[in-house]
Motif scaffolding. Structure first.
Motif, mmCIF file in Angstrom:
data_model
loop_
_atom_site.group_PDB
_atom_site.id
_atom_site.type_symbol
_atom_site.label_atom_id
_atom_site.label_comp_id
_atom_site.label_asym_id
_atom_site.label_seq_id
_atom_site.Cartn_x
_atom_site.Cartn_y
_atom_site.Cartn_z
ATOM 1 N N HIS A 90 1.100 -1.177 0.004
ATOM 2 C CA HIS A 90 0.028 -0.464 0.162
ATOM 3 C C HIS A 90 0.932 1.074 0.472
ATOM 4 N N MET A 91 0.221 2.474 -0.455
ATOM 5 C CA MET A 91 1.259 3.582 -0.508
ATOM 6 C C MET A 91 1.636 4.113 0.694
ATOM 7 N N ALA A 92 2.759 4.448 0.900
ATOM 8 C CA ALA A 92 3.009 4.780 2.189
ATOM 9 C C ALA A 92 2.053 6.475 2.318
ATOM 10 N N ALA A 93 1.731 6.009 3.860
ATOM 11 C CA ALA A 93 1.013 7.388 4.115
ATOM 12 C C ALA A 93 0.842 7.330 6.017
ATOM 13 N N LEU A 94 0.865 8.318 6.540
ATOM 14 C CA LEU A 94 1.053 9.013 7.925
ATOM 15 C C LEU A 94 -0.980 9.536 8.537
ATOM 16 N N THR A 95 -1.270 8.308 9.240
ATOM 17 C CA THR A 95 -2.614 8.228 9.000
ATOM 18 C C THR A 95 -2.951 8.923 10.694
ATOM 19 N N LYS A 96 -2.279 9.201 11.627
ATOM 20 C CA LYS A 96 -2.093 9.511 13.033
ATOM 21 C C LYS A 96 -2.283 11.149 12.689
ATOM 22 N N ARG A 97 -2.955 11.344 13.549
ATOM 23 C CA ARG A 97 -3.027 13.178 13.344
ATOM 24 C C ARG A 97 -1.790 13.796 13.711
ATOM 25 N N GLU A 98 -1.050 13.445 14.964
ATOM 26 C CA GLU A 98 0.086 13.715 14.919
ATOM 27 C C GLU A 98 1.554 13.942 14.273
ATOM 28 N N ASP A 99 0.769 12.699 13.800
ATOM 29 C CA ASP A 99 2.533 12.301 12.427
ATOM 30 C C ASP A 99 2.400 13.448 11.216
ATOM 31 N N PHE A 100 1.073 13.529 10.983
ATOM 32 C CA PHE A 100 0.477 14.139 9.710
ATOM 33 C C PHE A 100 0.206 15.679 10.004
ATOM 34 N N ALA A 101 -0.158 16.085 11.021
ATOM 35 C CA ALA A 101 0.371 17.728 11.675
ATOM 36 C C ALA A 101 2.221 18.312 11.724
ATOM 37 N N ARG A 102 3.092 16.632 11.918
ATOM 38 C CA ARG A 102 4.230 16.983 12.019
ATOM 39 C C ARG A 102 5.205 17.424 10.095
ATOM 40 N N LEU A 103 4.187 16.874 9.505
ATOM 41 C CA LEU A 103 4.570 16.472 7.738
ATOM 42 C C LEU A 103 3.728 18.304 6.866
ATOM 43 N N PHE B 295 -1.013 11.089 0.672
ATOM 44 C CA PHE B 295 -2.052 12.683 1.319
ATOM 45 C C PHE B 295 -4.009 11.930 0.958
ATOM 46 N N ARG B 296 -4.101 10.955 0.445
ATOM 47 C CA ARG B 296 -5.207 10.609 0.006
ATOM 48 C C ARG B 296 -5.332 9.467 1.135
ATOM 49 N N SER B 297 -5.103 8.923 1.807
ATOM 50 C CA SER B 297 -5.081 8.144 2.841
ATOM 51 C C SER B 297 -4.767 8.949 4.308
ATOM 52 N N SER B 298 -4.106 9.816 4.228
ATOM 53 C CA SER B 298 -4.142 10.246 5.691
ATOM 54 C C SER B 298 -6.207 11.473 4.987
ATOM 55 N N ALA B 299 -6.340 12.475 4.101
ATOM 56 C CA ALA B 299 -7.164 12.834 4.397
ATOM 57 C C ALA B 299 -8.642 11.891 4.492
ATOM 58 N N SER B 300 -8.234 10.878 4.265
ATOM 59 C CA SER B 300 -9.694 10.834 4.471
ATOM 60 C C SER B 300 -9.378 9.471 5.870
ATOM 61 N N SER B 301 -8.434 9.407 6.428
ATOM 62 C CA SER B 301 -8.580 8.625 7.736
ATOM 63 C C SER B 301 -9.262 9.556 8.707
ATOM 64 N N LEU B 302 -8.292 10.451 9.307
ATOM 65 C CA LEU B 302 -8.780 11.382 9.567
ATOM 66 C C LEU B 302 -10.255 12.243 9.181
ATOM 67 N N LEU B 303 -10.719 12.365 8.030
ATOM 68 C CA LEU B 303 -12.081 12.900 8.111
ATOM 69 C C LEU B 303 -13.058 12.416 7.843
ATOM 70 N N ASN B 304 -13.220 10.719 8.146
ATOM 71 C CA ASN B 304 -14.185 9.569 8.584
ATOM 72 C C ASN B 304 -13.430 9.877 10.289
ATOM 73 N N GLU B 305 -12.565 9.578 10.612
ATOM 74 C CA GLU B 305 -11.968 9.441 12.045
ATOM 75 C C GLU B 305 -13.526 11.365 12.751
ATOM 76 N N SER B 306 -13.262 12.059 12.650
ATOM 77 C CA SER B 306 -13.565 13.186 12.571
ATOM 78 C C SER B 306 -15.058 12.647 13.403
ATOM 79 N N GLY B 307 -15.627 12.004 12.392
ATOM 80 C CA GLY B 307 -16.599 11.978 12.463
ATOM 81 C C GLY B 307 -17.956 12.846 12.438
#
Length: 397
Positions: A203-216, A335-347
């Motif tokens: 799978h394409m590597a992605a940062l899906t945890k908020r703190e990791d994505f924020a660091r990026l 970036f697609r996986s990052s956004a998808s994960s965090l958008l879904n996580e927000s509820g």
């Protein structure tokens, strides 16, 4: 009276076509132009028919009689010699015209007319060139599974398991097209489904945890190396999370800042359908700033080496590496996986609205049109919320 070679040589053309019988239905036809043609008259299934044997003297009297005798034997067996002749001609055409390479080229030409993207065509051309080295000159009806294994095994021996798998798929597409156009009976690649090594899915590597994505994001927003074009591309990847090719190949005329919409043409979309993305104000600000630099070009992200090309696929990748993010941590597609994960996580958002924004099109056309209309307003609100979230993470300390 039977014909002789001496008699035939003395025959001269007249004002009309003339026929000279040799018996058993065989006759020599002489046209006003001087051609001497061997033919045979016969009846089959109650119908009068004619069979041609060729031109004298290229077909001699003896050979014409032999051909006549062969045809008579077929009639005795209940076969129409004319149909046998057609079948032999078809086999000859198949051997010279219906080769794998020619049918593959014909299929590619069909795809061009159907509007398949240039990038996709180039990839398929590359696979076909590899395959043609072994199968190109072979009549498609004579290609067996063992023949197809030759180029596939060569790729596997090099460790190129995914290439081998895609080559098998490309070969199958050519065969299915040949079947559809009545030049083959079946697709032999079906028998090879379990013969190839199955590559491990990566799978394409992605940062899906908020703190990791924020660091990026913080690194991207403070990144000063490279060009403004590259920095802007990475910022927009974070805010728009399109497929990398959809963004880097963008044209300025696709953006409507007044209506706050980016319209991606169908030829650049994976599902070959146009896609509309709402533009948040922070996105428009980045684009307007970039427009000061590249607005006089057709492309939003022109290559520094040529105005008629966009930045390459590796430009954003290399920038991420210079930021010390490895390919195992993050890729532009990630970036697609990052956004998808965090958008879904927000509820906060309907999962179908998120899928629509990602352009994961539903295969059901009615459902797809319904969802596009139903979720547009939610997608606009989601785009504004996500852009604010990205900025907040980028500026957090």
């Amino acid at each position: 009276m039977k014909l002789t070679d001496l008699h035939i040589r003395k025959l001269k053309p007249g004002p009309r076509t003339a026929r000279y019988s040799d018996g058993h239905g065989l006759f020599l036809e002489i046209t006003p132009q001087g051609s001497k043609l061997w033919k045979m008259a016969y009846r089959f299934d109650g119908k009068q028919k004619t069979l041609s044997f060729g031109k004298y003297p290229f077909v001699s009297l003896l050979r014409a009689r032999e051909k006549c005798a062969e045809a008579k034997a077929q009639l005795y067996d209940g076969l129409d010699p004319r149909e046998k002749e057609k079948a032999e001609a078809a086999v000859k055409v198949a051997r010279t015209e219906h080769t794998f390479a020619k049918i593959a080229a014909e299929l590619q030409e069909k795809r061009k007319k159907e509007g398949i993207s240039k990038t996709t065509l180039q990839k398929r051309d590359w696979f076909i060139r590899l395959i043609n080295k072994d199968l190109g000159d072979m009549p498609i009806t004579e290609i067996k599974p063992v023949d197809i294994l030759v180029p596939l095994r060569r790729q596997e021996a090099r460790g190129n398991y995914e290439t081998a798998r895609r080559m098998r798929s490309s070969i199958g597409q050519v065969f299915r097209y040949a079947v559809a156009t009545a030049r083959a009976d079946h697709d032999p690649t079906f028998a090879l489904r379990d013969a190839l090594i199955t590559p491990k899915v990566q799978h394409m590597a992605a940062l899906t945890k908020r703190e990791d994505f924020a660091r990026l994001l913080q690194v991207i927003w403070t990144y000063e190396a490279g060009s403004e074009i590259t920095r802007s591309a990475l910022k927009l990847m974070a805010m728009l999370y399109t497929r990398p090719g959809e963004l880097r190949l963008a044209h300025w005329n696709e953006f409507d800042f007044e209506k706050r919409v980016w319209t991606l043409p169908e030829e650049r979309m994976k599902m070959r359908r146009p896609h509309h993305k709402p533009l948040a104000e922070p996105v428009i600000e980045i684009l307007r700033k970039l427009q000061e630099q590249t607005g006089n070009r057709v492309r939003v992200f022109p290559s520094l080496t040529g105005n008629d090309r966009s930045i390459s696929e590796n430009t954003m990748n290399q920038a991420l590496r210079r930021m010390s993010f490895t390919k195992e941590e993050m890729t532009p597609h990630g970036f697609r996986s990052s956004a998808s994960s965090l958008l879904n996580e927000s509820g906060l958002w309907n999962p179908d609205a998120i899928e629509a924004e990602l352009a994961h099109a539903d295969s059901n056309q009615v459902r797809r049109i319904y969802h596009r209309a139903l979720y547009w307003e939610e997608r606009v609100r989601m785009a504004d919320w996500w852009a604010d979230e990205v900025l907040a993470m980028a500026q957090a300390r």
